[in-house]
Design a protein around this motif. Structure first.
Motif, PDB file in Angstrom:
ATOM      1  N   PRO A 659       0.792  -1.233   0.000  1.00  0.00           N
ATOM      2  CA  PRO A 659       0.000   0.000   0.000  1.00  0.00           C
ATOM      3  C   PRO A 659       0.823   1.282   0.000  1.00  0.00           C
ATOM      4  N   ARG A 660       2.094   1.214   0.394  1.00  0.00           N
ATOM      5  CA  ARG A 660       2.884   2.435   0.489  1.00  0.00           C
ATOM      6  C   ARG A 660       3.907   2.589  -0.648  1.00  0.00           C
ATOM      7  N   TRP A 661       4.306   1.508  -1.271  1.00  0.00           N
ATOM      8  CA  TRP A 661       5.342   1.575  -2.302  1.00  0.00           C
ATOM      9  C   TRP A 661       4.800   1.170  -3.667  1.00  0.00           C
ATOM     10  N   THR A 662       5.059   2.007  -4.671  1.00  0.00           N
ATOM     11  CA  THR A 662       4.759   1.683  -6.062  1.00  0.00           C
ATOM     12  C   THR A 662       6.043   1.819  -6.865  1.00  0.00           C
ATOM     13  N   LEU A 663       6.400   0.780  -7.596  1.00  0.00           N
ATOM     14  CA  LEU A 663       7.604   0.781  -8.421  1.00  0.00           C
ATOM     15  C   LEU A 663       7.207   0.947  -9.890  1.00  0.00           C
ATOM     16  N   SER A 664       8.073   1.546 -10.671  1.00  0.00           N
ATOM     17  CA  SER A 664       7.761   1.761 -12.082  1.00  0.00           C
ATOM     18  C   SER A 664       9.039   1.769 -12.908  1.00  0.00           C
ATOM     19  N   ALA A 665       8.871   1.497 -14.185  1.00  0.00           N
ATOM     20  CA  ALA A 665       9.997   1.526 -15.115  1.00  0.00           C
ATOM     21  C   ALA A 665       9.472   1.680 -16.525  1.00  0.00           C
ATOM     22  N   ASN A 666      10.256   2.285 -17.387  1.00  0.00           N
ATOM     23  CA  ASN A 666       9.925   2.280 -18.812  1.00  0.00           C
ATOM     24  C   ASN A 666      11.203   2.154 -19.633  1.00  0.00           C
ATOM     25  N   PHE A 667      11.089   1.401 -20.717  1.00  0.00           N
ATOM     26  CA  PHE A 667      12.196   1.205 -21.648  1.00  0.00           C
ATOM     27  C   PHE A 667      11.756   1.734 -23.006  1.00  0.00           C
ATOM     28  N   ILE A 668      12.650   2.479 -23.660  1.00  0.00           N
ATOM     29  CA  ILE A 668      12.337   3.115 -24.937  1.00  0.00           C
ATOM     30  C   ILE A 668      13.428   2.779 -25.947  1.00  0.00           C
ATOM     31  N   TYR A 669      12.985   2.431 -27.143  1.00  0.00           N
ATOM     32  CA  TYR A 669      13.919   2.228 -28.260  1.00  0.00           C
ATOM     33  C   TYR A 669      13.287   2.809 -29.513  1.00  0.00           C
ATOM     34  N   TYR A 670      14.075   3.551 -30.292  1.00  0.00           N
ATOM     35  CA  TYR A 670      13.582   3.955 -31.607  1.00  0.00           C
ATOM     36  C   TYR A 670      14.737   4.142 -32.586  1.00  0.00           C
ATOM     37  N   THR A 671      14.393   3.987 -33.851  1.00  0.00           N
ATOM     38  CA  THR A 671      15.349   4.189 -34.933  1.00  0.00           C
ATOM     39  C   THR A 671      15.848   5.634 -34.923  1.00  0.00           C
ATOM     40  N   GLY A 672      17.110   5.830 -35.239  1.00  0.00           N
ATOM     41  CA  GLY A 672      17.678   7.173 -35.242  1.00  0.00           C
ATOM     42  C   GLY A 672      16.973   8.108 -36.205  1.00  0.00           C
ATOM     43  N   ASP A 673      16.945   9.388 -35.853  1.00  0.00           N
ATOM     44  CA  ASP A 673      16.272  10.389 -36.683  1.00  0.00           C
ATOM     45  C   ASP A 673      16.951  10.518 -38.044  1.00  0.00           C
ATOM     46  N   ALA A 674      16.139  10.854 -39.038  1.00  0.00           N
ATOM     47  CA  ALA A 674      16.677  11.156 -40.367  1.00  0.00           C
ATOM     48  C   ALA A 674      17.364  12.517 -40.341  1.00  0.00           C
ATOM     49  N   VAL A 675      18.590  12.587 -40.862  1.00  0.00           N
ATOM     50  CA  VAL A 675      19.358  13.838 -40.853  1.00  0.00           C
ATOM     51  C   VAL A 675      20.077  14.011 -42.186  1.00  0.00           C
ATOM     52  N   THR A 676      20.421  15.246 -42.461  1.00  0.00           N
ATOM     53  CA  THR A 676      21.232  15.567 -43.634  1.00  0.00           C
ATOM     54  C   THR A 676      22.658  15.816 -43.168  1.00  0.00           C
ATOM     55  N   GLY A 709      11.662   4.196 -11.437  1.00  0.00           N
ATOM     56  CA  GLY A 709      11.121   5.119 -10.454  1.00  0.00           C
ATOM     57  C   GLY A 709      10.424   4.386  -9.322  1.00  0.00           C
ATOM     58  N   ALA A 710      10.145   5.115  -8.261  1.00  0.00           N
ATOM     59  CA  ALA A 710       9.434   4.572  -7.100  1.00  0.00           C
ATOM     60  C   ALA A 710       8.692   5.704  -6.421  1.00  0.00           C
ATOM     61  N   THR A 711       7.516   5.389  -5.894  1.00  0.00           N
ATOM     62  CA  THR A 711       6.729   6.336  -5.115  1.00  0.00           C
ATOM     63  C   THR A 711       6.498   5.747  -3.728  1.00  0.00           C
ATOM     64  N   TRP A 712       6.831   6.523  -2.713  1.00  0.00           N
ATOM     65  CA  TRP A 712       6.697   6.085  -1.318  1.00  0.00           C
ATOM     66  C   TRP A 712       5.686   6.994  -0.634  1.00  0.00           C
ATOM     67  N   LYS A 713       4.530   6.434  -0.320  1.00  0.00           N
ATOM     68  CA  LYS A 713       3.503   7.188   0.384  1.00  0.00           C
ATOM     69  C   LYS A 713       3.888   7.303   1.855  1.00  0.00           C
ATOM     70  N   LEU A 714       3.911   8.542   2.341  1.00  0.00           N
ATOM     71  CA  LEU A 714       4.305   8.797   3.725  1.00  0.00           C
ATOM     72  C   LEU A 714       3.054   8.913   4.593  1.00  0.00           C
ATOM     73  N   LYS A 715       2.639  10.090   4.903  1.00  0.00           N
ATOM     74  CA  LYS A 715       1.445  10.306   5.717  1.00  0.00           C
ATOM     75  C   LYS A 715       0.192  10.109   4.853  1.00  0.00           C
ATOM     76  N   GLN A 716      -0.748   9.311   5.341  1.00  0.00           N
ATOM     77  CA  GLN A 716      -2.010   9.103   4.637  1.00  0.00           C
ATOM     78  C   GLN A 716      -3.139   9.264   5.654  1.00  0.00           C
ATOM     79  N   ARG A 717      -3.487  10.500   5.926  1.00  0.00           N
ATOM     80  CA  ARG A 717      -4.552  10.799   6.860  1.00  0.00           C
ATOM     81  C   ARG A 717      -5.698  11.478   6.133  1.00  0.00           C
ATOM     82  N   GLU A 718      -6.794  11.636   6.841  1.00  0.00           N
ATOM     83  CA  GLU A 718      -7.981  12.221   6.222  1.00  0.00           C
ATOM     84  C   GLU A 718      -7.733  13.651   5.763  1.00  0.00           C
TER      85      GLU A 718
END
Length: 772
Positions: A659-676, A709-718
């Motif tokens: 309930p207090r910790w959420t983990l996350s990750a993303n991986f990105i790959y793309y072909t190189g941009d077209a250039v002159t 990344g990670a999110t750590w919930k600290l205080k969770q009060r009303e």
């Protein structure tokens, strides 16, 4: 078929609707959050086999035969509600939904998918929830709507760390970005590393990348429609966050409890404060920061009327000591009036202001001058939504925009520099539109519509004729108020969905879009000094015809979803610089530096998403091709557009560890941009001159990185909650190429060395967020 015949045909077809012999009655009303009073968008209202959804302002209408019904009302993130109704007359039913609570034991996370529907004919819709955006690790921990959106199929980043984006082969300027209906012409801060949108101020985000509804126009490739939060009309809330480079604060609450509310959200970076810590005067005298402010107030006048006032102001400042300064910023304002004429007819009237400008200051002895440029709009929009019956939902309206562009003004207090003011360009863009979403049968749903536009170029000023070599052959002068030329265009839209079974459907769409404002740029990355131009007697409106086909399937009882879409886009009147053009051209006849031709873009997009459970996320893959063919470039042959990329892959994963910790990750790959890149070099008077052959014939190195990344919930009060978020951008330190430059070899000047520059490597961040 001629344009007039097409208009008559579509108009007749548009209002062909079915009728019912049995007496019917209508249930209508507004759906709000019980805790904040904000209206809720896209809430599902089901009665037996009939159903509808609340519109952008929370209004819904459903017509049923006389009888007893149980209404099932549900929305993502809210508790579902059932209402018993005895329908023997028209009923007004205003509904409040409670937020869905999550217990600390056995938490189940549901990832929203608001834009994804098996029944809806609308294709190419992408949405992200606030929860998803919050958990996705990004550069320097600054939650960013646009960068999160770049992880979806068909949407490509404009480069390392950039908030610019390309959609289905379109250029950056071919995306219409709306904030509370106001166009935003430069959606980036700090030269593109951050977007202008503070996620704390945004209520809803919808991106249309294919088959845009008829109420949208003016761009070829996409519409990013952002709605700001309305503010809590029940109680006062304060929230905010402090990160490594920025801080933000959000204050909202009632003006008159239950009837009106306000929202103020501010954000500022403090990178300039770190510069001042340096003992080096060449560093501590520099300027580098941005700030932005969102504000909104709304008032309920009665059961049938509501007024909204919203605005945005953002500014960037970049300076090198006293010698150079660059300021740029956006300002928008929107006044909206919602009126319910009756239980089937809803009206929205908007008066909209938008302004973008930049100023360059040079202070260097004799060279002491300022350059100023601006684009400003005044916009009146009237739209009606007519819930004719359960099988026909009709939208129609008009839009009138007055554009004023000041392309460049050079002023100086130094008498040795002659002031120069380029001609203002004024234009009037008018449009009429109508569309109908028709439930032809239980399996077949169709949306059809038409948008008609008239773009009038207005005087005063001089306009030109040029020859094939780009030289001015004639100059024509017009007085203020003269109509130089009017471009008329019809933009038909058609989309259909066919439900194959309970779990899958097929969709197809066709849309024509027309664009009369053009961004002239020499790079794929965003620059505040790129030039906006309106269509002229020589610069024709850009036109795109896009055909899309898609397959949609829900898997494993709706826990997973698969979307596959393919598209082909034909482009007319595309603009590019001539070979050897002066990209810093400051004259009036910029057409002398430009050439015009055609383009094409096609591709295949896959999106596989896990929606429920502790582990959620998605995989997106785009296979695409984007080309241009313009006489005078690349020996008149087809060549790659700058935004052409063959492969684009994104993997996003979020895991709720407890309930207090959420983990996350993303991986990105793309072909190189077209250039002159240069094909060779020669010496002239001791200087090295590089020469170029094919346009965009080379590619940058392929790009890939991992963020965690990670999110750590600290205080969770009303009354108080807080959390810490951690992220590591480019976790394995890949040195992705930001630029490639060339130099002579240190040991042999006849050898040319390519030098790659990377700017981001192992970027950690931490931020603290709170709410009370």
């Amino acid at each position: 078929m001629t344009n007039s015949r097409l208009l008559i045909f579509l108009t007749t077809f548009l209002f062909t609707t079915s009728s019912y012999a049995q007496e019917t009655f209508t249930i209508s009303g507004t759906i709000q959050s019980a805790s904040t009073g904000e209206t809720l968008i896209g809430v599902s209202v089901i009665a037996g086999t009939a159903g509808t959804a609340s519109n952008e302002y929370g209004f819904f209408s459903i017509t049923l035969p006389e009888g007893a019904y149980r209404l099932e009302i549900s929305a993502l993130g809210m508790q579902s509600k059932s209402v018993e109704v005895e329908l023997d007359k028209d009923i007004q039913l205003n509904i409040q939904l409670e937020e869905a609570s999550q217990s600390l034991e056995g938490v189940t996370v549901t990832a929203p998918s608001e834009g994804r529907s098996l029944e809806s004919p609308q294709m190419g819709v992408e949405q992200l929830s606030a929860e998803e955006i919050k958990n996705i690790p990004v550069l320097l921990g600054e939650r960013d709507i646009i960068k999160s959106m770049q992880l979806l199929p068909g949407i490509k980043s404009a480069g390392e760390g950039s908030s610019g984006f390309f959609v289905r082969g379109g250029a950056r300027d071919q995306n219409l970005i709306l904030l509370d209906e106001a166009p935003v012409y430069n959606a980036s801060h700090l030269l593109g590393f951050f977007s202008t949108f503070n996620s704390d101020a945004i209520k809803n985000m919808t991106l249309y990348k294919g088959g845009m509804p008829a109420q949208y126009g003016g761009r070829l490739s996409s519409v990013l429609d952002l709605k700001m939060n309305e503010g809590n009309n029940r109680e006062y809330d304060v929230s905010g966050g402090i990160g490594l480079i920025s801080a933000k604060l959000n204050v909202e609450g009632p003006v008159q409890k239950g009837r009106s509310s306000f929202l103020v959200t501010g954000r500022r970076t403090y990178a300039d404060l770190f510069l001042k810590l340096s003992n080096d005067s060449t560093i501590n005298n520099n300027t580098l920061y941005f700030y932005d402010l969102n504000a909104k107030i709304n008032y309920t006048l009665g059961d049938k009327d509501r007024i909204y006032l919203s605005g945005y102001f953002g500014q960037d400042r970049l300076g090198v000591g006293e010698t150079f300064g660059l300021d740029w910023g956006n300002g928008t304002g929107t006044v909206r009036w919602n009126h319910i004429f009756n239980n089937k007819l809803f009206s929205n009237t908007s008066l909209i202001f938008s302004n973008y400008n930049y100023k360059i200051s040079i202070r260097s002895g004799a060279a002491d001058f300022d350059i100023f440029s601006q684009i400003r709009d005044w916009n009146l929009k009237q739209e009606f939504q007519w819930f004719l019956n359960n099988r026909n939902n009709i939208r129609f309206g008009f839009n009138a925009i007055r554009h004023t562009i000041r392309p460049g003004e050079v002023t100086s207090a130094n008498s040795s520099i002659n002031p120069e003011i380029l001609q203002k360009r004024r234009s009037l863009e008018n449009s009429l539109y109508a569309s109908n979403t028709w439930e032809a049968s239980d399996r077949l749903h169709i949306t059809y519509g038409l948008r008609a536009t008239a773009f009038s170029i207005l005087g005063e000023g001089e306009f030109y004729r040029i020859d094939t070599e780009g030289k001015v052959t004639d100059t024509m002068s017009y007085k203020k108020g003269d109509v130089v030329k009017t471009w008329f265009n019809l933009e038909p839209r058609l989309a259909a969905s066919y439900r194959l079974n309970d779990n899958s459907s097929l969709k197809a769409s066709y849309a024509r879009n027309v664009q009369n404002l053009h961004l002239i740029s020499n790079s794929s990355a965003s620059s505040p000094t790129d030039k906006w131009l309106a269509s002229t007697n020589l610069i024709k409106p850009e036109i795109a015809d896009q055909v899309s086909l898609g397959y949609y399937r829900d898997l494993f009882s709706g826990k997973y979803e698969l979307t596959v879409e393919t598209y082909y886009k034909d482009l007319q009147n595309q603009i590019d610089y001539r070979d050897g053009a002066d990209v810093f051209w400051q004259g009036d006849a910029i057409e002398t530096q430009l050439l015009f031709g055609k383009g094409r873009a096609y591709g295949l997009e896959w999106h596989f998403k896990k929606k429920t459970g502790k582990f959620t996320g998605w995989l997106s893959y785009t296979l695409s091709k984007t080309e241009r063919q313009i006489d005078g470039i690349n020996n008149n042959n087809w060549y790659r557009a700058r935004q052409d990329r063959t492969h684009d892959i994104a993997i996003v994963a979020m895991y709720q560890l407890n309930p207090r910790w959420t983990l996350s990750a993303n991986f990105i790959y793309y072909t190189g941009d077209a250039v002159t890149l240069p094909a060779g070099k020669y010496r002239l008077d001791g200087d090295i001159i590089y020469y170029y052959t094919e346009r965009n014939a080379y590619r940058m190195p392929d790009y890939h990185r991992l963020d965690i990344g990670a999110t750590w919930k600290l205080k969770q009060r009303e009354k108080f909650s807080s959390e810490l978020t951690f992220s590591l951008y480019n976790a394995y330190g890949r040195e992705n190429a930001y630029t490639i430059s060339f130099r002579e070899g240190e040991n042999d000047p006849n050898i040319t060395e390519a030098v790659q520059t990377a700017i981001f490597k192992f970027i950690p961040s931490i931020s603290y967020n709170f709410k009370f």
